[in-house]
Design an enzyme around this catalytic site. Structure first.
Site, short mmCIF file in Angstrom:
data_model
loop_
_atom_site.label_atom_id
_atom_site.label_comp_id
_atom_site.label_asym_id
_atom_site.label_seq_id
_atom_site.Cartn_x
_atom_site.Cartn_y
_atom_site.Cartn_z
N TYR A 149 -50.71 38.38 19.04
CA TYR A 149 -50.50 37.80 20.36
C TYR A 149 -50.73 36.29 20.34
O TYR A 149 -49.88 35.52 20.80
CB TYR A 149 -51.40 38.44 21.41
CG TYR A 149 -51.17 37.85 22.78
CD1 TYR A 149 -50.03 38.17 23.51
CD2 TYR A 149 -52.06 36.93 23.32
CE1 TYR A 149 -49.79 37.59 24.75
CE2 TYR A 149 -51.83 36.35 24.57
CZ TYR A 149 -50.69 36.69 25.27
OH TYR A 149 -50.45 36.11 26.50
N LYS A 202 -48.30 33.08 21.03
CA LYS A 202 -48.52 32.04 22.04
C LYS A 202 -48.38 30.65 21.41
O LYS A 202 -47.79 29.75 22.01
CB LYS A 202 -49.90 32.21 22.66
CG LYS A 202 -50.07 33.44 23.52
CD LYS A 202 -49.58 33.24 24.93
CE LYS A 202 -50.57 32.41 25.74
NZ LYS A 202 -50.18 32.37 27.18
N ASP A 248 -47.81 46.44 24.30
CA ASP A 248 -47.45 45.02 24.41
C ASP A 248 -46.56 44.48 23.31
O ASP A 248 -46.52 43.27 23.10
CB ASP A 248 -48.73 44.16 24.44
CG ASP A 248 -49.65 44.50 25.58
OD1 ASP A 248 -49.30 45.35 26.41
OD2 ASP A 248 -50.75 43.91 25.65
N HIS A 306 -45.87 40.42 22.65
CA HIS A 306 -46.19 39.69 21.42
C HIS A 306 -44.93 39.18 20.74
O HIS A 306 -44.82 37.99 20.42
CB HIS A 306 -46.96 40.59 20.46
CG HIS A 306 -48.28 41.05 20.97
ND1 HIS A 306 -49.32 41.42 20.13
CD2 HIS A 306 -48.77 41.23 22.22
CE1 HIS A 306 -50.37 41.80 20.86
NE2 HIS A 306 -50.04 41.70 22.13
N ASN A 361 -48.32 51.43 33.15
CA ASN A 361 -48.53 50.20 33.89
C ASN A 361 -47.99 49.01 33.13
O ASN A 361 -47.76 49.06 31.92
CB ASN A 361 -50.02 49.99 34.18
CG ASN A 361 -50.80 49.66 32.93
OD1 ASN A 361 -51.04 48.49 32.64
ND2 ASN A 361 -51.20 50.68 32.17
N GLU A 370 -48.62 44.60 33.39
CA GLU A 370 -49.26 43.47 34.05
C GLU A 370 -48.32 42.27 34.06
O GLU A 370 -47.80 41.88 35.10
CB GLU A 370 -50.54 43.15 33.29
CG GLU A 370 -51.46 42.19 33.96
CD GLU A 370 -52.77 42.12 33.19
OE1 GLU A 370 -53.79 42.60 33.69
OE2 GLU A 370 -52.77 41.60 32.05
N GLU A 384 -44.02 37.90 30.83
CA GLU A 384 -43.94 37.99 29.37
C GLU A 384 -42.91 39.01 28.95
O GLU A 384 -42.30 38.89 27.89
CB GLU A 384 -45.32 38.30 28.79
CG GLU A 384 -46.24 37.09 28.80
CD GLU A 384 -47.59 37.36 28.17
OE1 GLU A 384 -47.97 36.62 27.23
OE2 GLU A 384 -48.30 38.29 28.62
#
Length: 1000
Positions: free
Chosen positions: A414, A418, A489, A493, A564, A566, A570
């Site tokens: 991750y 970024k 995720d 990523h 779920n 968030e 992204e």
């Protein structure tokens, strides 16, 4: 510390499934101590590497694997029957918890399909139609709403005592759970948007048992049909014709022998307490028409029309008629679907759901939506940064980043991503403004990091990807936030990696080629959202829920509130990355998959995360945005922080040229910004200040710029830089807000408006000059490698010319043209994907496909290949030698003044020194004489197995004759041969090779 599945999303409950921003979260160290670790433990080992071009991945697990009950780590099909589809098992879905068990090892967690909720039980399948939300929290602070699973009844088989639930089948938005005790068996098919649940039952009578403590009222009992109400919800059960239902003395258990057959169905009706008995009966009769047409499969397909900038999505149902010959069914459409419905008239009644009102179509075998794609940019243009004090400020900010453009916080997937995203933004801005030193430093950082991670053969203890052929997934190590043990995720990523690779590809196309590292990028794309149904190594669109219209972040979804997500932004970053990569590398299938997901998810985000029309959240929920969307609701919270700046801000970052959708409603931007301030009790954001100023700039650039000038001493968010923040705000202040009323015929375009004056912006990352046409009649010429702003603001900049023009879109449903394919398994498949073929004639289509049968046709037909004979060691440059010839006849078209373009998939396998060449000939009237002949420079193929793209950008070698002013019954011929080389080659056919005539 275990996750609180009864109160999902509560601040502090931290299944490691979203990003933890350690510089801002004081509880992080405590959480890590309690969990043992958030980042994956890495075990040194000697990697066994499989190569993909120059890249490689390991086939030996270097760290933790997906984990769960029983032996799931090494056997993800533990709860999958032998009847289920082959290939990789789906994860990250609304029903994943019954396949990937982690909390309830027998029956999984509740499944929220909209409008119905389900839960597997020992005796059958429980039903819930929740119409009353549970709302917690007040006008300030953390709050959430949930339409919790509240069981009305269990549908099953009398005597069934199944010890567990297994998965017998799945399709794009349905699943078939099966319960068996060896004597009794119940198999169900349930799905998103299905008011019906369909059952096959053996070993006993069909049984409907009302939940303990509940009462039922039977309002219709007519032969095979039983109408009843539980907790104010009206249901209808349908047994086979000739069967009846019996009701026990307590009125809580209904049974049917099914007249010796094995099928029944149950539907919930879209009624309310105010619905009259006559209207309820009429609805029951309407639903009865489709009760025996059991849905057995679902399929999504999509097309992107570049000229109109429109994404058309078809949702198709496969049904089996157990009685009669019907094929139609009933579908409940979600708001992002019914808002964009193309045809069909929903019923006036609506279902209540956690996604707002669902509108009902009856008698349908499919429905179609049409959505406008508003375009993306590599970066906002530097219209205001060319001179003066602001230009100096920007360059000073850029120069400060030269030493460490990627500046990452940690070494896992991750935070590496970024950092890559940060460097990509700096490279784009530096290129626009002529700061080649910073641009090259940022590109070098991107190249170094990506090459490192994409070369497992050189890394034994970290910075590598592992392919697990049992789970069908590519996991990066060191992993983070459950990306290994929970497959969380991956789109979050990997989106950063792909986006950075797209920026690099424009400046270093050789690096991005399939012979170097492009194949590794494609593997990351396929892992998170495999766009090729023919590729069984990864599940189709793993993270993307095609019916809900958005991603799910949790691999297993084992929560009481369902799955779920968030950070919707992204997720959008991943979709934008596919668009940018597909355009930069000429991969149309990837580009179109990105556009489909981007356009669909943008609509879903506006409804379910932002509720911009104020129609989704239940009355009484006080917020304008939710930080997290759950299967049964939403929460004004995050996994990592209770700060309003982060609860709302997690759906804003990263801020890129692919996130202009955040500004589609400037008034909402300003209102949402104000709520953040009201919730925090501040006049300016204290956390993620740069993200919030950048967001505000999409609603009011002048206000954002004033705030930045007054307050720029903040610490940049981990993926941000002062250079990008200032560039973004300063230029949006000049451009104004996004104008969604105008579209373009190029994906890399956008329109801005300020004081009533428009600026048209278009980027061209190819090596050819082009023009972009906007829907209001404006045309903007865009030179190769440039971004151009025209209108109220005029500017041109940039030098990136590494891209290849994507081939034209084929007519049909699913965009599945394969990209260049490395040779090592499991690398992207060389097997072509099936293409639709509604017509095999050229006719009036200027887009022609080279077909195996020797024709040029307006539809691709089936994909395949033909052999191109060897040049025999003799030079045949410019002169066809034993050519493969394809001919299209009967063409009726008018010349549009452009030039011939083409994109041919060619492969010399491992042969060295081959060069393939194309000649295109035009016969204007089909009289047998060639009026125009064009010969293109040959393309030197590489000695690596896998498709390469031979395109018109090789250049024209020679031409004879004058182009036809029109084709009237005309003929076009394409000849392909090897101009040089000692070995035969291969030419892809169908959608793999396309010729576009300069005619309309």
């Amino acid at each position: 510390m275990s996750s609180d599945t009864d109160r999902p999303g509560r601040a502090g409950s931290l299944p490691p499934h979203r990003t933890v921003y350690s510089p801002h979260v004081l509880v992080f160290g405590v959480v890590v101590a309690l969990l043992g670790t958030v980042l994956a433990v890495f075990t040194p080992h000697t990697a066994s590497a499989a190569t993909v071009g120059r890249g490689s991945y390991t086939t030996q697990p270097p760290g933790p694997l997906p984990s769960g009950c029983a032996d799931l780590s090494t056997n993800p099909r533990h709860w999958v029957t032998a009847n289920a589809p082959s290939g990789a098992v789906p994860t990250n879905d609304w029903w994943s918890s019954i396949l990937w068990k982690r909390t309830d090892c027998a029956y999984g967690e509740p499944l929220f399909a909209q409008p119905l909720g389900f839960r597997a039980r020992s005796g059958g399948l429980g039903f819930s139609y929740s119409t009353t939300p549970a709302i917690s929290g007040g006008a300030k602070g953390v709050g959430e709403y949930h339409f919790n699973y509240t069981e009305d009844f269990v549908a099953g088989v009398a005597g069934l005592g199944a010890p567990e639930v297994k998965v017998d089948d799945w399709s794009d938005w349905t699943v078939s759970p099966v319960l068996s005790d060896g004597t009794h068996t119940l198999r169900a098919t349930i799905g998103s948007g299905l008011p019906f649940a369909y059952f096959r039952a053996t070993g006993g009578d069909a049984q409907i048992k009302v939940a303990s403590g509940a009462t039922a009222t039977v309002w219709s009992r007519s032969g095979a049909m039983l109408g009843y109400t539980v907790a104010g919800h009206d249901y209808v059960a349908f047994a086979p014709s000739g069967a009846t239902w019996s009701v026990d003395g307590s009125g809580t258990t209904f049974t049917s022998s099914l007249a010796g057959k094995d099928y029944f169905s149950v539907a919930v009706l879209p009624t309310t307490p105010s619905t009259s008995a006559a209207d309820r009966d009429a609805l029951a009769d309407e639903y009865a028409k489709y009760a025996y047409d059991h849905v057995t499969g679902t399929t999504v397909s999509y097309t992107y029309d570049e000229a109109s900038s429109t994404v058309t999505t078809k949702y198709g149902f496969t049904t089996t008629a157990l009685e009669g010959t019907g094929r139609a069914t009933v579908a409940a459409l979600m708001p992002h679907q019914w808002r964009n419905l193309a045809g069909g008239s929903p019923l006036p009644q609506e279902y209540v759901s956690s996604r707002g009102p669902l509108k009902v179509l009856t008698g349908t075998t499919s429905f179609t939506t049409s959505m406008v794609f508003h375009g993306v940019l590599p970066e906002v243009p530097a219209v205001a940064d060319s001179s003066g004090a602001d230009a100096t400020t920007l360059q000073n900010y850029l120069d400060a980043e030269k030493a460490d453009p990627a500046r990452q916080q940690s070494d896992d997937t991750y935070w590496t991503g970024k950092g890559l995203g940060r460097a990509a933004r700096l490279a784009e801005i530096a290129d626009q403004t002529g700061n080649t030193d910073v641009r090259d430093a940022a590109l070098a950082a991107i190249k170094s990091k990506l090459t490192d991670w994409f070369t497992a053969s050189q890394n034994e203890t970290g910075h590598l990807f592992y392919y697990d052929d049992k789970w069908g997934t590519l996991i990066g190590y060191p992993a983070s936030y459950g990306s290994d043990q929970e497959l969380n995720d991956h789109h979050f990523h990997y989106g950063y990696y792909i986006a950075a690779a797209a920026t690099l590809a424009k400046f270093d196309p050789a690096w991005a080629s399939s012979s170097q590292y492009g194949g590794m990028v494609d593997l990351l794309i396929r892992d998170a959202d495999n766009y090729d149904r023919a590729d069984k190594r990864f599940p189709y669109l793993r993270d993307f829920d095609v019916y809900s219209g958005h991603d799910w972040a949790s691999g297993h979804g084992s929560f009481a509130a369902g799955n779920n997500q968030e950070s919707s932004s992204e997720g959008m970053n991943f979709d934008n990355a596919l668009i940018q990569w597909g355009i930069a590398t000429g991969d149309r299938a990837v580009r179109d998959a990105g556009i489909y997901m981007y356009t669909t998810q943008a609509a879903a985000v506006q409804d379910y995360w932002f509720d911009t029309k104020d129609e989704i959240y239940p009355s009484g929920f006080p917020h304008k945005e939710v930080g997290m969307v759950w299967g049964n609701g939403g929460a004004y919270s995050t996994w990592f922080s209770g700060a309003p700046e982060q609860i709302q801000g997690i759906n804003l970052l990263p801020v890129t040229g692919g996130h202009l959708y955040l500004g589609d409603d400037p008034a909402y931007v300003k209102a949402n910004y104000q709520e953040m301030l009201d919730q925090s009790g501040r006049t300016r954001p204290a956390i993620w200040t740069d993200i919030w100023y950048e967001y505000l700039a999409l609603g009011d650039g002048d206000a954002a710029l004033a705030d930045f000038r007054a307050d720029n001493g903040f610490t940049s968010e981990e993926g941000e830089s002062k250079a990008h923040t200032f560039h973004w705000i300063r230029n949006l202040a000049a451009l104004g807000t996004v104008d969604t009323s105008v579209t373009a015929d190029s994906p890399l375009a956008a329109v801005f408006v300020k004081s009533g004056r428009r600026t048209y912006v278009a980027a061209n990352v190819t090596a050819d000059d082009t023009s972009v046409h906007f829907s209001d009649g404006t045309t903007v010429p865009v030179p190769a490698g440039r971004t151009v702003a025209s209108g109220a603001q005029n500017w041109s900049g940039g030098t990136a010319t590494g891209g290849t023009r994507p081939s034209p879109s084929p007519t049909g449903s699913d965009s599945t043209s394969p990209s260049p394919s490395p040779s090592d398994s499991p690398s992207p498949s060389d097997s072509p994907s099936p293409s639709p073929s509604p017509s095999d004639t050229a006719g009036s289509s200027p887009t022609l496909y080279l077909r195996t049968d020797g024709t040029l046709a307006g539809t691709p037909g089936g994909d395949g290949s033909v052999t191109v004979p060897s040049a025999g060691g003799t030079n045949h440059d410019g002169t066809p030698y034993q050519p493969v010839t394809m001919t299209g006849k009967g063409l009726n078209l008018k010349y549009d003044g452009a030039a011939t373009t083409f994109d041919l998939s060619v492969d010399a396998k491992q042969a060295v020194g081959n060069g393939v060449q194309l000649r295109v000939s035009y016969d204007c009237t089909g009289d047998g004489s060639w009026d125009r002949v064009e010969t293109y420079r040959y393309f030197a193929t590489d000695p690596i197995t896998g498709w390469e793209h031979y395109a018109d950008n090789q250049g024209l070698l020679s031409s004879q004759g004058t182009m036809c002013t029109s084709l009237t019954g005309g003929t076009v011929r394409a000849e392909v041969w090897n101009a040089i080389g000692d070995n035969p080659g291969t030419l892809g056919t169908g959608s793999l090779s396309v010729l576009r005539l300069p005619f309309a």
